[in-house]
Enzyme design. Structure first.
Site, PDB file in Angstrom:
ATOM      1  N   ASP A  13       1.150  -1.010  -0.332  1.00 53.79           N
ATOM      2  CA  ASP A  13       0.518  -0.377  -0.051  1.00 53.79           C
ATOM      3  C   ASP A  13       0.866   0.916  -0.284  1.00 53.79           C
ATOM      4  O   ASP A  13       0.506   2.682   0.389  1.00 53.79           O
ATOM      5  CB  ASP A  13      -0.744   0.212   1.084  1.00 53.79           C
ATOM      6  CG  ASP A  13      -2.062  -0.984   1.143  1.00 53.79           C
ATOM      7  OD1 ASP A  13      -2.220  -1.986  -0.163  1.00 53.79           O
ATOM      8  OD2 ASP A  13      -2.727  -1.601   2.134  1.00 53.79           O
ATOM      9  N   GLY A  15       1.516   2.722  -3.101  1.00 52.01           N
ATOM     10  CA  GLY A  15       0.883   3.472  -3.613  1.00 52.01           C
ATOM     11  C   GLY A  15       2.217   3.510  -5.236  1.00 52.01           C
ATOM     12  O   GLY A  15       1.943   3.778  -6.402  1.00 52.01           O
ATOM     13  N   GLY A  17       0.229   1.237  -7.620  1.00 53.00           N
ATOM     14  CA  GLY A  17      -0.862   1.753  -8.490  1.00 53.00           C
ATOM     15  C   GLY A  17      -0.737   2.558  -9.322  1.00 53.00           C
ATOM     16  O   GLY A  17      -0.277   3.301 -10.173  1.00 53.00           O
ATOM     17  N   ALA A  39      -4.979  -7.602  -3.932  1.00 49.55           N
ATOM     18  CA  ALA A  39      -4.341  -6.864  -3.844  1.00 49.55           C
ATOM     19  C   ALA A  39      -5.193  -5.086  -3.737  1.00 49.55           C
ATOM     20  O   ALA A  39      -6.486  -5.652  -4.158  1.00 49.55           O
ATOM     21  CB  ALA A  39      -3.409  -6.684  -5.111  1.00 49.55           C
ATOM     22  N   HIS A  41      -4.758  -1.882  -5.791  1.00 47.17           N
ATOM     23  CA  HIS A  41      -4.216  -0.464  -5.985  1.00 47.17           C
ATOM     24  C   HIS A  41      -4.929   0.998  -6.826  1.00 47.17           C
ATOM     25  O   HIS A  41      -5.676   0.448  -7.052  1.00 47.17           O
ATOM     26  CB  HIS A  41      -3.175  -1.284  -7.134  1.00 47.17           C
ATOM     27  CG  HIS A  41      -1.839  -2.343  -6.628  1.00 47.17           C
ATOM     28  ND1 HIS A  41      -0.777  -2.919  -7.799  1.00 47.17           N
ATOM     29  CD2 HIS A  41      -1.699  -2.163  -5.314  1.00 47.17           C
ATOM     30  CE1 HIS A  41      -0.284  -3.970  -6.984  1.00 47.17           C
ATOM     31  NE2 HIS A  41      -0.892  -3.232  -6.364  1.00 47.17           N
ATOM     32  N   THR A 130      -6.125 -11.891   4.110  1.00 45.97           N
ATOM     33  CA  THR A 130      -7.282 -10.886   3.002  1.00 45.97           C
ATOM     34  C   THR A 130      -8.629 -12.226   3.098  1.00 45.97           C
ATOM     35  O   THR A 130     -10.054 -11.627   2.331  1.00 45.97           O
ATOM     36  CB  THR A 130      -7.536 -10.345   1.992  1.00 45.97           C
ATOM     37  OG1 THR A 130      -6.362 -11.224   1.032  1.00 45.97           O
ATOM     38  CG2 THR A 130      -6.310  -9.412   2.325  1.00 45.97           C
ATOM     39  N   LEU A 333       3.438  12.114   0.875  1.00 48.69           N
ATOM     40  CA  LEU A 333       4.507  13.331   1.750  1.00 48.69           C
ATOM     41  C   LEU A 333       2.938  13.853   1.596  1.00 48.69           C
ATOM     42  O   LEU A 333       3.198  14.799   3.485  1.00 48.69           O
ATOM     43  CB  LEU A 333       5.219  14.009   0.624  1.00 48.69           C
ATOM     44  CG  LEU A 333       6.315  14.914   1.504  1.00 48.69           C
ATOM     45  CD1 LEU A 333       7.459  13.886   2.620  1.00 48.69           C
ATOM     46  CD2 LEU A 333       7.345  15.490   0.480  1.00 48.69           C
TER      47      LEU A 333
HETATM   48  P1  GDP Z   1      -0.303   0.151  -3.809  1.00 46.47           P
HETATM   49  O1  GDP Z   1      -1.473  -1.441  -2.979  1.00 46.47           O
HETATM   50  O2  GDP Z   1       1.106   0.542  -3.566  1.00 46.47           O
HETATM   51  O3  GDP Z   1      -0.581  -0.213  -5.215  1.00 46.47           O
HETATM   52  O4  GDP Z   1      -1.200   1.237  -2.985  1.00 46.47           O
HETATM   53  P2  GDP Z   1      -2.956   1.714  -2.437  1.00 46.47           P
HETATM   54  O5  GDP Z   1      -3.293   2.241  -3.946  1.00 46.47           O
HETATM   55  O6  GDP Z   1      -3.171   0.228  -1.537  1.00 46.47           O
HETATM   56  O7  GDP Z   1      -2.699   2.584  -1.272  1.00 46.47           O
HETATM   57  C1  GDP Z   1      -2.051   4.397  -1.377  1.00 46.47           C
HETATM   58  C2  GDP Z   1      -3.564   4.742  -0.946  1.00 46.47           C
HETATM   59  O8  GDP Z   1      -2.940   6.190  -1.594  1.00 46.47           O
HETATM   60  C3  GDP Z   1      -4.404   5.011  -2.394  1.00 46.47           C
HETATM   61  O9  GDP Z   1      -4.666   5.362  -1.822  1.00 46.47           O
HETATM   62  C4  GDP Z   1      -3.433   5.992  -3.420  1.00 46.47           C
HETATM   63  O10 GDP Z   1      -4.653   6.690  -3.713  1.00 46.47           O
HETATM   64  C5  GDP Z   1      -3.288   6.871  -2.194  1.00 46.47           C
HETATM   65  N1  GDP Z   1      -1.760   7.638  -2.722  1.00 46.47           N
HETATM   66  C6  GDP Z   1      -0.790   7.746  -4.092  1.00 46.47           C
HETATM   67  N2  GDP Z   1      -0.107   8.299  -3.452  1.00 46.47           N
HETATM   68  C7  GDP Z   1      -0.784   9.650  -2.929  1.00 46.47           C
HETATM   69  C8  GDP Z   1      -0.182  11.256  -2.696  1.00 46.47           C
HETATM   70  O11 GDP Z   1       0.551  11.042  -2.815  1.00 46.47           O
HETATM   71  N3  GDP Z   1      -0.570  11.234  -1.462  1.00 46.47           N
HETATM   72  C9  GDP Z   1      -1.696  11.244  -1.578  1.00 46.47           C
HETATM   73  N4  GDP Z   1      -2.587  12.020  -0.448  1.00 46.47           N
HETATM   74  N5  GDP Z   1      -2.567   9.659  -1.813  1.00 46.47           N
HETATM   75  C10 GDP Z   1      -2.301   9.451  -2.028  1.00 46.47           C
HETATM   76 MG    MG Z   2      -2.033  -2.007  -2.053  1.00 49.64          MG
END
Ligand code: GDP
Ligand code: MG
Length: 424
Positions: A13, A15, A17, A39, A41, A130, A333
């Site tokens: 999680d 980021g 995706g 997953a 994403h 999960t 960030l």
């Molecule tokens: P993944 O499993 O690695 O793809 O990540 P996830 O999608 O499960 O979790 C990342 C979450 O943070 C998602 O809800 C994204 O929309 C959000 N996200 C990703 N990058 C950023 C960011 O730079 N800032 C903020 N505020 N949210 C972000």
């Molecule tokens: Mg995720």
């Protein structure tokens, strides 16, 4: 341009995706090479907001071919449902832009049952699954007791194979757990309702990839979860059941000779962890609740509140090492903008000693975090698009992390949208 893997450095999680969706602009093909529909994403772009589970995060780019490689846990039922959901949002999905490896093993309906039955049996000792059937699926894959996607094209042989597997699996379902048994009719329904539907997408994707490579096409490999969940290098047994590391991408994609020049490790600006297992830097109480709320840290697949903490330098440094990351994308960030003082878990202490390296998993239970505080910047940075535009305190925080983990931070993400990115 060299081929690239986008991988998680932490517990997942981070980021990934979001980074795949951004960087596919420069690639022709995206391959998911491990893991399954467990997953989540999340991708936010001009087509909307999507939570992808098994589909590669390159599906929103016109002209990009997306492949589910032989290393994934291919659940026909959930994949078919996901394809429908994404298509209903107006995204084009055809055998031209989505291909499934004929060598991908199929996650059977009973794998989900077994996952749930075993978690329930474990009760308070559960792994935090999960319940998507991933662990029973991979065990069966390596016991050679599941079915390959390509077998769907040989119906007579498949029937005999399924009959043998059902007989064996029912021994476990009924004998060990006292659970419902599978019948031929149940499997026929599953074949007709789901397997038949995904058949048009199945092909020899290894052949497709090696031809594409000869034509000079660029490939991006997409991982699920993160370094600390890798079956060999993670916090076993609180890992997933496959390799989440870039080194597995050539094997799990169908291009065993792939030379991956760029490994982009995705690191979150703070820590989160879903499920059970040791999490040394964990924050509790109001402090944790504030960060969880600010970062919207609830699982995309399960809705479960994620455990949160400050960035964990020992774990992140280890994650960078096992991924052999060549560059870092630091995400979220912007989430830290509310903090007066930003905590960082600088080191682990074990029995009064500062550890030099991320320890053996069993020792994690007794490790204590050593926390240091940085000045916050206390302003909205989500609209900033240049390194120079960042407040001094934010730059100091990023530079400190970069120095500690020994890998250049090339991307800084300041929002979930595709364009909310700073490229250094
Ligand atoms: P993944 O499993 O690695 O793809 O990540 P996830 O999608 O499960 O979790 C990342 C979450 O943070 C998602 O809800 C994204 O929309 C959000 N996200 C990703 N990058 C950023 C960011 O730079 N800032 C903020 N505020 N949210 C972000
Ligand atoms: Mg995720």
């Amino acid at each position: 341009m060299s081929d690239c893997a986008i991988v998680g450095i932490n517990w997942g999680d981070e980021g990934k995706g979001r980074m795949v969706d951004l960087l596919t602009e420069n690639y022709d093909i995206v391959v998911r090479f491990q893991g399954g529909g467990n997953a989540g994403h999340t991708v936010v772009n001009d087509k909307g907001k999507f939570a992808l589970h098994l589909l590669p995060s390159g599906i929103f780019r016109d002209g990009v071919v997306n492949i589910l490689g032989n290393g994934v846990a291919l659940d026909p039922e959930n994949l078919w449902k996901e394809i429908q959901t994404v298509k209903n949002s107006g995204v084009e999905l055809t055998p031209d832009n989505l291909k499934i490896s004929d060598r991908a093993s199929i996650l059977m309906p009973w794998h989900r049952d077994l996952d749930e039955l075993e978690e329930n049996r474990l009760s308070d000792k559960k792994y935090g699954s999960t319940k998507q059937g991933i662990a029973p699926f991979y065990s069966d894959k390596y016991q050679k007791k599941t079915v390959l996607c390509g077998e769907l094209f040989y119906p007579d042989k498949l029937k005999a194979h399924l009959a043998d597997l059902t007989e064996w699996k029912n021994l476990v379902l009924k004998g060990v757990y006292g659970a419902k048994e599978y019948t031929k009719d149940m499997l026929d329904d599953w074949l007709n309702n789901y397997c038949e539907k995904i058949k048009p997408f199945i092909c020899d994707s290894g052949d497709y990839l090696s031809k594409a490579k000869k034509q000079g096409k660029n490939i991006l490999f997409e991982a699920q979860l993160g370094s600390l969940r890798d079956i060999d290098y993670g916090i076993y047994p609180y890992t997933t059941s496959s390799n989440t590391t870039a080194a597995y991408a050539p094997i799990g994609s169908g291009l065993p000779g792939a030379q991956i020049g760029t490994v982009t490790g995705v690191v979150k600006a703070y820590s989160t962890c879903v499920g059970e297992g040791p999490f040394v830097c964990e924050m509790f109480g109001d402090e944790a609740e504030a960060l969880r709320k600010e970062g919207n840290e609830y699982g995309a697949k399960t809705g479960r509140p994620r455990r949160v903490g400050p960035i964990d330098i020992p774990a992140t440094r280890y994650g960078v090492e096992v991924q052999a990351a060549t560059e870092i994308a630091l995400t979220k960030l912007d989430v830290l903008s509310y903090m007066d003082k930003i905590p960082v878990c600088r080191e682990y202490e074990l029995n009064g000693q500062i550890l030099e390296r991320f320890p053996f998993p069993t020792a994690l239970d007794d490790c204590k975090p050593v926390i240091e505080y940085f000045d916050g910047w206390k302003c909205d940075i989500s609209g900033i698009r240049t390194w120079d535009g960042l407040p001094k305190e934010a730059k100091e925080y990023v530079l400190y992390i970069e120095k500690c983990i020994g890998c250049p931070i090339k991307y800084i993400s300041v929002g979930p949208e595709r364009e909310s990115i700073i490229i250094r």
